[in-house]
Write a protein that holds these residues in place. Structure first.
Motif, PDB file in Angstrom:
ATOM      1  N   HIS A   1       0.831  -1.207   0.000  1.00 48.19           N
ATOM      2  CA  HIS A   1       0.000   0.000   0.000  1.00 48.19           C
ATOM      3  C   HIS A   1       0.868   1.262   0.000  1.00 48.19           C
ATOM      4  CE1 HIS A   1      -3.706  -2.310   1.750  1.00 48.19           C
ATOM      5  NE2 HIS A   1      -3.419  -2.642   0.509  1.00 48.19           N
TER       6      HIS A   1
ATOM      7  N   ALA B   1       0.466   4.443  -2.571  1.00 45.15           N
ATOM      8  CA  ALA B   1      -0.113   5.669  -2.000  1.00 45.15           C
ATOM      9  C   ALA B   1       0.204   6.944  -2.797  1.00 45.15           C
ATOM     10  CB  ALA B   1       0.332   5.819  -0.543  1.00 45.15           C
TER      11      ALA B   1
ATOM     12  N   VAL C   1      -6.503   1.336  -4.592  1.00 46.95           N
ATOM     13  CA  VAL C   1      -6.705   2.640  -3.948  1.00 46.95           C
ATOM     14  C   VAL C   1      -8.101   3.152  -4.300  1.00 46.95           C
ATOM     15  CG1 VAL C   1      -5.896   5.019  -3.837  1.00 46.95           C
ATOM     16  CG2 VAL C   1      -4.235   3.154  -4.076  1.00 46.95           C
TER      17      VAL C   1
ATOM     18  N   ILE D   1      -6.773   3.308   1.344  1.00 47.03           N
ATOM     19  CA  ILE D   1      -6.031   2.123   0.907  1.00 47.03           C
ATOM     20  C   ILE D   1      -6.116   1.146   2.064  1.00 47.03           C
ATOM     21  CG2 ILE D   1      -3.945   1.286  -0.200  1.00 47.03           C
ATOM     22  CD1 ILE D   1      -2.879   4.019  -0.394  1.00 47.03           C
TER      23      ILE D   1
END
Lengths: 294, 294
Positions: B195, B199, B237, B268
């Motif tokens: 993640h 991001a 996301v 997320i």
């Protein structure tokens, strides 16, 4: 005496004095000053080196149907009174400076604001709390003096100062009364001679309630009944509420004990008046024996 | 460096310095300090003689299902960072001292608080505004520094200071980013390695929107579409909102002009991240020619 209208000038004045170690007293008012205000000003004068009185008829604390436009504004007389009492600054901000077009912030003290006066005037205490945070920020007083006549307001200010860590000392000064007991108020000038003569019934009812408590009565509803009975003697005066409450939370008391306030509001014609008296109820052991001194 | 936990001690410290003419800078934080905070602290350090950093994970700004209990609290590390940056006071009040049992006051900035983050977190900005009025009263800063990463918060603080006449100077410091563009945030530590890698798509989307504006695009909805298209490239996301807004009111703009901010929030996994970029759009005359420098 200095007359300051500009917000920034007010803060500069206070900041300079604070840096010099001068203590600043503050009496916020809506003008139309009477002997009740004079007592507050003198009390503040005794506690501080320099004294600011604000005169600001705060639109935010009036409801849409209330008396904002006709609220008395005898500014020349107000300034004379301030000058005579040795006030250092008469702070007279304008509504436009206090509430810009983009203004949107509000300060709420919801539990204390929701009762009694808050029922009749739903936006009133939000307006009061918000303008006081503003005035405290502008004037930066060490100490502020409020009148006991607006008891709920004083309780709310105490809570507001504690909750927002405002570091302003608070004095609540006893209500100043006319010889017949009527609490002094800027709204008394609205009363017709007949209504003026009837208005003290509110104070008599509250005093009767207090006397019953001093005589040993502890049942809140019975105290209410005594006050209502006395109010009923006048058919022109309409009571809005009469209640025996805890002096800090303003919650009505079934069993009267501790720091107690008796609150009342009436209407006479188009005029709305409030008043209150306080009484400290001794602990249960001595309660039954009664206590005759206030 | 002094560590102050007692509220009254904090105000005494500030009052003494203010009387001596010392200017006080303030960086309010919830701790878990990172290089973004370090930049705020350094910016405040440059503007003031003495510097206070508060570390207070404010319960009032967390919703019931949010991460209050698991919010990171590495206090020893935070103090080391403050000490290394020459902070004079690390102010660490306790929740019990800040919110007594009878606490009930709230400060609202309703128009700015109602949008964007306020939709996802209905009590958040009320909690922020209330605690900031408290902290400003306790710390009495001349100047406070906030991060641009929380753009809506900064806009709200600007309004709050103006509306309540708080006389605190405000600096909003540009967002500090990781090398791949991710805005620094105390919540980044929650991200799994996968993640974390994904991001930065939020910043890329916002930057694409800004670039389109710099290239001359003035239709807000088309800018939105460009940002959403870029976000859609990553299926993991989930965007919460992406919008082109007026930088003061945060109202979405149909026609892009003036001081503009592009706001975004994503989820997320269980982590929620926000970011923003700003752009000044030149007047209509020069707009069509585009402008390539940020």
């Amino acid at each position: 005496m200095k007359i300051i209208r500009n917000l920034h000038a007010m803060t500069l004045w206070s900041d300079r004095l604070r840096r010099e170690g001068v203590t600043i007293g503050f009496v916020p008012t809506m003008g139309a000053l009477h002997d009740g205000h004079r007592a507050l000003i003198r009390a503040a004068r005794l506690r501080c080196d320099a004294l600011v009185v604000s005169i600001f008829v705060n639109p935010a604390q009036f409801g849409p149907k209330e008396d904002l436009s006709r609220y008395p504004r005898p500014i020349a007389r107000d300034r004379r009174l301030c000058r005579a009492e040795g006030v250092d600054v008469c702070f007279e901000p304008t509504p436009a400076d206090m509430y810009s077009e983009r203004f949107q912030t509000s300060v709420m003290v919801p539990e204390l604001a929701g009762r009694w006066e808050g029922t009749a005037r739903p936006h009133h205490f939000g307006g009061v709390a918000t303008v006081l945070v503003k005035l405290f920020s502008l004037v930066r007083p060490h100490h502020a003096v409020f009148g006991q006549k607006d008891f709920q307001q004083a309780a709310l200010v105490r809570r507001l100062i504690a909750d927002l860590n405002l570091a302003v000392g608070l004095t609540v000064h006893p209500t100043v009364r006319e010889p017949d007991g009527l609490a002094m108020s800027s709204r008394n000038v609205y009363l017709s001679p007949d209504h003026r003569r009837r208005a003290p019934v509110l104070y008599r009812a509250l005093s009767a309630g207090r006397q019953a408590i001093l005589d040993g009565l502890r049942d809140g509803r019975q105290v209410d009944r005594i006050m209502k009975r006395m109010m009923a003697e006048d058919r022109i005066v309409r009571p809005e509420y009469l209640a025996v409450c805890d002096a800090a939370s303003l919650e009505p008391l079934k069993k009267v004990s501790g720091s107690v306030v008796l609150l009342g509001a009436i209407r006479i014609g188009r005029v709305r008046l409030i008043d209150n008296v306080t009484v400290a109820v001794p602990s249960a052991g001595s309660a039954r024996r009664g206590r005759r001194s206030a």
